[in-house]
Design a protein around this motif. Structure first.
Motif, mmCIF file in Angstrom:
data_model
loop_
_atom_site.group_PDB
_atom_site.id
_atom_site.type_symbol
_atom_site.label_atom_id
_atom_site.label_comp_id
_atom_site.label_asym_id
_atom_site.label_seq_id
_atom_site.Cartn_x
_atom_site.Cartn_y
_atom_site.Cartn_z
ATOM 1 N N TYR A 64 0.828 -1.203 0.000
ATOM 2 C CA TYR A 64 0.000 0.000 0.000
ATOM 3 C C TYR A 64 0.868 1.262 0.000
ATOM 4 N N LYS A 68 0.706 3.759 -3.131
ATOM 5 C CA LYS A 68 0.181 5.101 -2.884
ATOM 6 C C LYS A 68 1.225 6.164 -3.256
ATOM 7 N N TYR A 86 -8.345 -0.171 -3.244
ATOM 8 C CA TYR A 86 -9.509 0.397 -2.560
ATOM 9 C C TYR A 86 -10.802 -0.311 -2.969
ATOM 10 N N GLY A 89 -10.581 -3.855 -1.358
ATOM 11 C CA GLY A 89 -10.248 -3.926 0.059
ATOM 12 C C GLY A 89 -9.010 -4.775 0.285
ATOM 13 N N ASP A 93 -8.339 -0.739 3.736
ATOM 14 C CA ASP A 93 -9.781 -0.899 3.914
ATOM 15 C C ASP A 93 -10.503 -0.578 2.615
ATOM 16 N N GLN A 94 -11.532 -1.362 2.332
ATOM 17 C CA GLN A 94 -12.311 -1.147 1.107
ATOM 18 C C GLN A 94 -12.955 0.240 1.161
ATOM 19 N N ASN A 95 -12.841 0.974 0.067
ATOM 20 C CA ASN A 95 -13.393 2.315 0.000
ATOM 21 C C ASN A 95 -13.721 2.625 -1.466
ATOM 22 N N PRO A 96 -14.944 2.252 -1.907
ATOM 23 C CA PRO A 96 -15.313 2.453 -3.312
ATOM 24 C C PRO A 96 -15.204 3.903 -3.783
ATOM 25 N N ALA A 97 -15.483 4.862 -2.913
ATOM 26 C CA ALA A 97 -15.392 6.268 -3.328
ATOM 27 C C ALA A 97 -13.938 6.643 -3.644
ATOM 28 N N LYS A 98 -12.995 6.186 -2.817
ATOM 29 C CA LYS A 98 -11.580 6.448 -3.105
ATOM 30 C C LYS A 98 -11.153 5.696 -4.365
ATOM 31 N N GLN A 126 -21.477 1.522 -7.755
ATOM 32 C CA GLN A 126 -20.486 1.118 -6.751
ATOM 33 C C GLN A 126 -19.530 2.283 -6.485
ATOM 34 N N GLY A 127 -19.672 2.916 -5.313
ATOM 35 C CA GLY A 127 -18.809 4.033 -4.954
ATOM 36 C C GLY A 127 -19.264 5.363 -5.534
#
Length: 147
Positions: A64, A68, A86, A89, A93-98, A126-127
């Motif tokens: 990560y 990143k 993202y 996950g 941590d899973q984060n569809p918006a990111k 999704q997100g």
């Protein structure tokens, strides 16, 4: 420019060649110091190896961190890779918006895979808010005329 720059360039080229020929232990040895010194190309490949345990034990945190760093430095493939982390996950941590935000950055650089994944995310909501028209627009941009 320092006199040792050609050596660093050679190590990077050798590390990338080792990575591409699946000599992951050798690639890790060559690319790890370069990644620590901030080489974006080295960080991207180290992230993939750390994520998948290639030439080293799997290390989600290292994967990560490097993905990143390379994504924030503007490497499209790393932006796509971070978006996938993202979305799934994986290593974070899973984060569809990111995921959507990073897929957009990669898509802006012309990565068809990012455009396609983004289209699917709009298609499924999704997100992002479900938006069939935006999904169609993105699929067309990615080269899918019949969607």
């Amino acid at each position: 420019m320092s006199e040792d720059q050609p050596g660093l360039d050679m190590d990077l080229a050798s590390g990338i060649a080792a990575f591409e020929s699946k000599q992951f232990s050798r690639a890790t040895g060559l690319l790890s110091p370069l990644a620590e010194q901030g080489s974006i190309e080295a960080q991207y490949r180290m992230a993939i190896m750390a994520q998948n345990g290639l030439g080293m034990l799997p290390s989600p945190l290292l994967a990560y961190k490097y993905m990143k760093n390379a994504a924030e430095a503007g490497l499209g493939l790393a932006q796509h890779g971070l978006a996938f982390m993202y979305m799934q996950g994986e290593c974070v941590d899973q984060n569809p918006a990111k995921a959507v935000a990073w897929f957009k950055k990669a898509a802006d650089q012309g990565l068809v895979g990012s455009l396609t994944t983004l289209a699917m995310m709009y298609e499924e909501g999704q997100g992002v808010e479900k938006d069939p028209e935006e999904a169609k627009r993105l699929y067309r941009l990615a080269g899918f005329e019949d969607r």
